[in-house]
Design a protein around this motif. Structure first.
Motif, PDB file in Angstrom:
ATOM      1  N   THR A   4       0.680  -1.092  -0.116  1.00  0.00           N
ATOM      2  CA  THR A   4      -0.164   0.248   0.017  1.00  0.00           C
ATOM      3  C   THR A   4       0.953   1.431   0.017  1.00  0.00           C
ATOM      4  O   THR A   4       1.462   1.747   0.953  1.00  0.00           O
ATOM      5  N   VAL A   5       0.528   2.295  -0.998  1.00  0.00           N
ATOM      6  CA  VAL A   5       1.363   2.944  -1.213  1.00  0.00           C
ATOM      7  C   VAL A   5       0.115   4.040  -0.504  1.00  0.00           C
ATOM      8  O   VAL A   5      -0.788   3.777  -1.260  1.00  0.00           O
ATOM      9  N   ARG A   6       0.778   5.253  -0.222  1.00  0.00           N
ATOM     10  CA  ARG A   6       0.235   6.350   0.396  1.00  0.00           C
ATOM     11  C   ARG A   6       0.116   7.474   0.252  1.00  0.00           C
ATOM     12  O   ARG A   6       1.562   7.781  -0.425  1.00  0.00           O
ATOM     13  N   GLY A   7      -0.978   8.550  -0.051  1.00  0.00           N
ATOM     14  CA  GLY A   7      -0.716  10.277   0.149  1.00  0.00           C
ATOM     15  C   GLY A   7      -1.734  10.959  -0.101  1.00  0.00           C
ATOM     16  O   GLY A   7      -2.436  10.228   1.381  1.00  0.00           O
ATOM     17  N   HIS A   8      -1.212  11.995   0.657  1.00  0.00           N
ATOM     18  CA  HIS A   8      -2.149  13.225   1.535  1.00  0.00           C
ATOM     19  C   HIS A   8      -1.842  14.666   0.774  1.00  0.00           C
ATOM     20  O   HIS A   8      -0.724  14.857  -0.022  1.00  0.00           O
ATOM     21  N   GLN A   9      -3.393  15.452   0.553  1.00  0.00           N
ATOM     22  CA  GLN A   9      -3.739  16.700  -0.017  1.00  0.00           C
ATOM     23  C   GLN A   9      -4.237  17.117   1.238  1.00  0.00           C
ATOM     24  O   GLN A   9      -5.113  16.481   2.343  1.00  0.00           O
ATOM     25  N   GLY A  10      -3.235  18.438   1.739  1.00  0.00           N
ATOM     26  CA  GLY A  10      -3.821  19.490   2.684  1.00  0.00           C
ATOM     27  C   GLY A  10      -5.182  20.418   2.046  1.00  0.00           C
ATOM     28  O   GLY A  10      -4.450  21.260   1.190  1.00  0.00           O
ATOM     29  N   LEU A  11      -6.141  20.424   2.281  1.00  0.00           N
ATOM     30  CA  LEU A  11      -6.387  21.453   1.454  1.00  0.00           C
ATOM     31  C   LEU A  11      -7.512  22.602   2.555  1.00  0.00           C
ATOM     32  O   LEU A  11      -8.537  23.154   2.572  1.00  0.00           O
ATOM     33  N   PHE A  12      -6.621  23.517   3.184  1.00  0.00           N
ATOM     34  CA  PHE A  12      -6.488  24.180   3.656  1.00  0.00           C
ATOM     35  C   PHE A  12      -6.692  24.261   5.321  1.00  0.00           C
ATOM     36  O   PHE A  12      -6.866  23.671   6.105  1.00  0.00           O
ATOM     37  N   LEU A  13      -8.667  24.080   4.919  1.00  0.00           N
ATOM     38  CA  LEU A  13      -9.222  23.296   6.224  1.00  0.00           C
ATOM     39  C   LEU A  13      -9.630  22.248   6.404  1.00  0.00           C
ATOM     40  O   LEU A  13      -9.912  21.483   6.894  1.00  0.00           O
ATOM     41  N   LEU A  14      -9.402  20.655   5.670  1.00  0.00           N
ATOM     42  CA  LEU A  14      -9.616  19.934   4.980  1.00  0.00           C
ATOM     43  C   LEU A  14      -8.000  19.551   4.872  1.00  0.00           C
ATOM     44  O   LEU A  14      -7.756  19.912   4.418  1.00  0.00           O
ATOM     45  N   MET A  15      -8.778  17.786   4.255  1.00  0.00           N
ATOM     46  CA  MET A  15      -7.917  17.152   4.797  1.00  0.00           C
ATOM     47  C   MET A  15      -8.042  15.973   3.473  1.00  0.00           C
ATOM     48  O   MET A  15      -8.983  15.597   4.155  1.00  0.00           O
ATOM     49  N   ARG A  16      -7.250  15.567   2.458  1.00  0.00           N
ATOM     50  CA  ARG A  16      -7.781  14.030   1.873  1.00  0.00           C
ATOM     51  C   ARG A  16      -6.260  13.485   2.107  1.00  0.00           C
ATOM     52  O   ARG A  16      -5.375  13.507   2.460  1.00  0.00           O
ATOM     53  N   PHE A  17      -6.388  11.656   2.818  1.00  0.00           N
ATOM     54  CA  PHE A  17      -5.619  10.859   2.922  1.00  0.00           C
ATOM     55  C   PHE A  17      -6.045   9.556   1.263  1.00  0.00           C
ATOM     56  O   PHE A  17      -6.395   9.079   1.493  1.00  0.00           O
ATOM     57  N   LEU A  18      -5.509   9.672   0.649  1.00  0.00           N
ATOM     58  CA  LEU A  18      -5.345   9.411  -0.471  1.00  0.00           C
ATOM     59  C   LEU A  18      -4.081   7.367  -0.424  1.00  0.00           C
ATOM     60  O   LEU A  18      -2.949   7.452   0.337  1.00  0.00           O
ATOM     61  N   SER A  19      -5.037   6.445  -0.845  1.00  0.00           N
ATOM     62  CA  SER A  19      -3.792   4.841  -0.592  1.00  0.00           C
ATOM     63  C   SER A  19      -4.243   4.698  -1.649  1.00  0.00           C
ATOM     64  O   SER A  19      -5.162   4.415  -3.003  1.00  0.00           O
ATOM     65  N   ARG A  20      -2.948   3.656  -2.462  1.00  0.00           N
ATOM     66  CA  ARG A  20      -3.077   2.043  -3.683  1.00  0.00           C
ATOM     67  C   ARG A  20      -2.180   1.582  -3.035  1.00  0.00           C
ATOM     68  O   ARG A  20      -1.530   1.481  -2.385  1.00  0.00           O
TER      69      ARG A  20
END
Length: 196
Positions: A4-20
């Motif tokens: 599993t490879v992970r990624g992350h996005q910060g969106l000012f007040l929100l955030m996203r946790f990504l994975s493949r």
């Protein structure tokens, strides 16, 4: 190999946790690791909590990366494997992480300069009381917040009668003591008599 490879996005007040997740050959695994880590390097810093989560995400990807590198080069298969491309730090997108880092580096001296300016301008400092000044207390006597006002105004509550220069000096009966922060040397007490 399964990974599993992970990624992350910060969106000012929100955030996203990504994975493949899935089965990866060496080339596909390295390509996925480099793409997701490069995107995390520039997209991951843009919310308050993401400043701490992004480095953790990047560190978590080091485990799969080391296992991908131990695999042999792919041969055969049903289709072509992904091209891993350039290494992580040779990708222009990954170098965009220098933008948030530059902002942090510039923010620290800027805060010091602003702090010196505010202190130098006297903002937030206690006024120095002189004998004859009239004051109004915006706080209580435990936590004084004295403000110098015009002695003829209705806001004048107390007047500075004198300073106690020696340990033998005392204020008159009924007078109050101003905090040491209101004296010019921060060591002399001023006596305050009711103005009315």
């Amino acid at each position: 190999m399964q990974a599993t490879v992970r990624g992350h996005q910060g969106l000012f007040l929100l955030m996203r946790f990504l994975s493949r997740s899935g089965m990866f050959c060496r080339s596909c695994g390295l390509a996925t690791y480099r793409e997701m880590s490069a995107n995390t390097l520039w997209q991951g810093w843009w919310s308050p909590l993401s400043v701490a989560i992004t480095p953790v995400t990047l560190l978590m990807n080091l485990g799969p990366r080391s296992r991908f590198r131990k695999l042999a080069a792919p041969v055969g298969g049903f289709g072509p494997s992904l091209d891993p491309g350039r290494s992580l730090l040779r990708r222009p997108v990954a170098l965009l992480f220098l933008v948030p880092m530059a902002l942090v580096v510039l923010a620290i001296p800027t805060l010091f300069v602003l702090g010196a300016f505010v202190e130098g301008a006297g903002i937030g400092q206690a006024p120095t009381l002189a004998v004859g000044d009239c004051v109004r207390n915006e706080g209580d006597w435990e936590d004084q917040d004295l403000e110098i006002v015009d002695c003829g105004s209705a806001d004048a509550e107390y007047q500075v009668t004198r300073r106690l220069n020696t340990s033998k000096d005392e204020c008159a009966d009924g007078e109050l003591l101003a905090d040491l922060t209101y004296s010019p040397d921060r060591m002399t007490i001023s006596c305050l008599a009711p103005a009315r």
